[in-house]
Design an enzyme around this catalytic site. Sequence first.
Site, PDB file in Angstrom:
ATOM      1  N   ILE A   1       0.834  -1.204   0.000  1.00 30.37           N
ATOM      2  CA  ILE A   1       0.000   0.000   0.000  1.00 30.37           C
ATOM      3  C   ILE A   1       0.865   1.248   0.000  1.00 30.37           C
ATOM      4  CG2 ILE A   1      -1.895  -1.149   1.213  1.00 30.37           C
ATOM      5  CD1 ILE A   1      -1.072   0.467   3.733  1.00 30.37           C
ATOM      6  N   ASP A   2       2.162   1.105   0.299  1.00 34.69           N
ATOM      7  CA  ASP A   2       3.051   2.265   0.399  1.00 34.69           C
ATOM      8  C   ASP A   2       3.504   2.797  -0.961  1.00 34.69           C
ATOM      9  OD1 ASP A   2       2.883   1.756   3.119  1.00 34.69           O
ATOM     10  OD2 ASP A   2       4.721   0.563   3.126  1.00 34.69           O
TER      11      ASP A   2
ATOM     12  N   GLN B   1      -6.426   1.093   6.706  1.00 32.34           N
ATOM     13  CA  GLN B   1      -5.963   1.313   5.333  1.00 32.34           C
ATOM     14  C   GLN B   1      -5.580   0.013   4.636  1.00 32.34           C
ATOM     15  OE1 GLN B   1      -3.136   5.048   5.785  1.00 32.34           O
ATOM     16  NE2 GLN B   1      -3.516   4.014   7.715  1.00 32.34           N
TER      17      GLN B   1
END
Length: 366
Positions: free
Chosen positions: A141-142, A290
């Site tokens: 997700i980064d 998230q």
Amino acid sequence: MKRVLIATGGGDCPGLNAVIRAIVHRASQEKDWEVLGSIQAFNGILWEPTEVVVLDNEKVKGIHFQGGTIIETTNKGGPFAWPVKNKKGEWEYVDRSEEMIRKLQIMHVDAVINIGGDGSQRISEALYRKGLNIIGVPKTIDNDLSSTDSTFGFQTAVEVATEAVDKLVTTAASHNRVFVLEVMGREAGWIAMNAAVAGGADVCLIPEMPYDIEAVKDALEKRFVHDRGFAVVVIAEGAYPKGGKMVVQENDEIGYENPKLGGISGVLINQLKKAGFQHDMRQTVLGHLQRGGVPIAYDRVLSAQFGVKAFEMVLNEEYGKMVAYRHPDFIAVPLKDAIAKPNLVTPDNALVKTVKGLGISLGQKE
């Protein structure tokens, strides 16, 4: 019958199941391939007894919109650092990589597809150098892998963070408050910057640009007139002040090697108070919200494209490489290049220029 084994390692990520499904569906079009899934990354191979499942079209039916991964994941230990207790009862780490490769050979596994981020792909590269036929699929997700334009799960994480900004704006305005929203991203500020732009935040603080607390204070003061006003600050978990360090929490989890980030939002509020900022402030830490839940359509499509390409790389025996999205194409890049350097925000990045053009403060002195 040939066999390909799938492993999902590192943190969970929206879109993992969509990749698994795509690999299985593409493999089912070849008459001589069977797909296996190792439970909890490579743990399923290393455990005694092994824990591996057969993945077919029936098993993956309808999983493309589900969060998480049906074969589970882990970000602790691994084939090169397997935690065991010594005779003194202390934890130490042993290299079981060659043992794992032998077990895969005994299971007649012809190729492995390892779905994961930077840490997982470093494991992929090390296993390839030991002779394993392995292919990587970028997952984080980064969005911090430099060899691909985008990683699946990133856009879903940005969507969650943006929705949080949207909601905080209304409560901030109602109470004349400043809300500090802490988002994930580790050393990369991509989630924070995208959410700040999409949600209309007033300040965005990222790891790549250490902030000046006076600059942050000045930017927030401008949002208030006669004690009336509001503001939203989006801060990446890895952000830190000039001359300072990232906020790292103590972690005693066995096998977990990465620094455990988190808490910078509370630190920032205390720094603002000490700097003389007197308006009401609150913090919100999104954390694992998230990572979980349903992937948005963009990530489902990207995941499907990664999965299909990964299996076709197996068919072409393009081992030691990782799938990468280079608009508009999906290509194979050597694993050693994929992990050579992280994808971090640079001062000349187009999004940075947009942030500045919108008047969003990056916590820098003019």
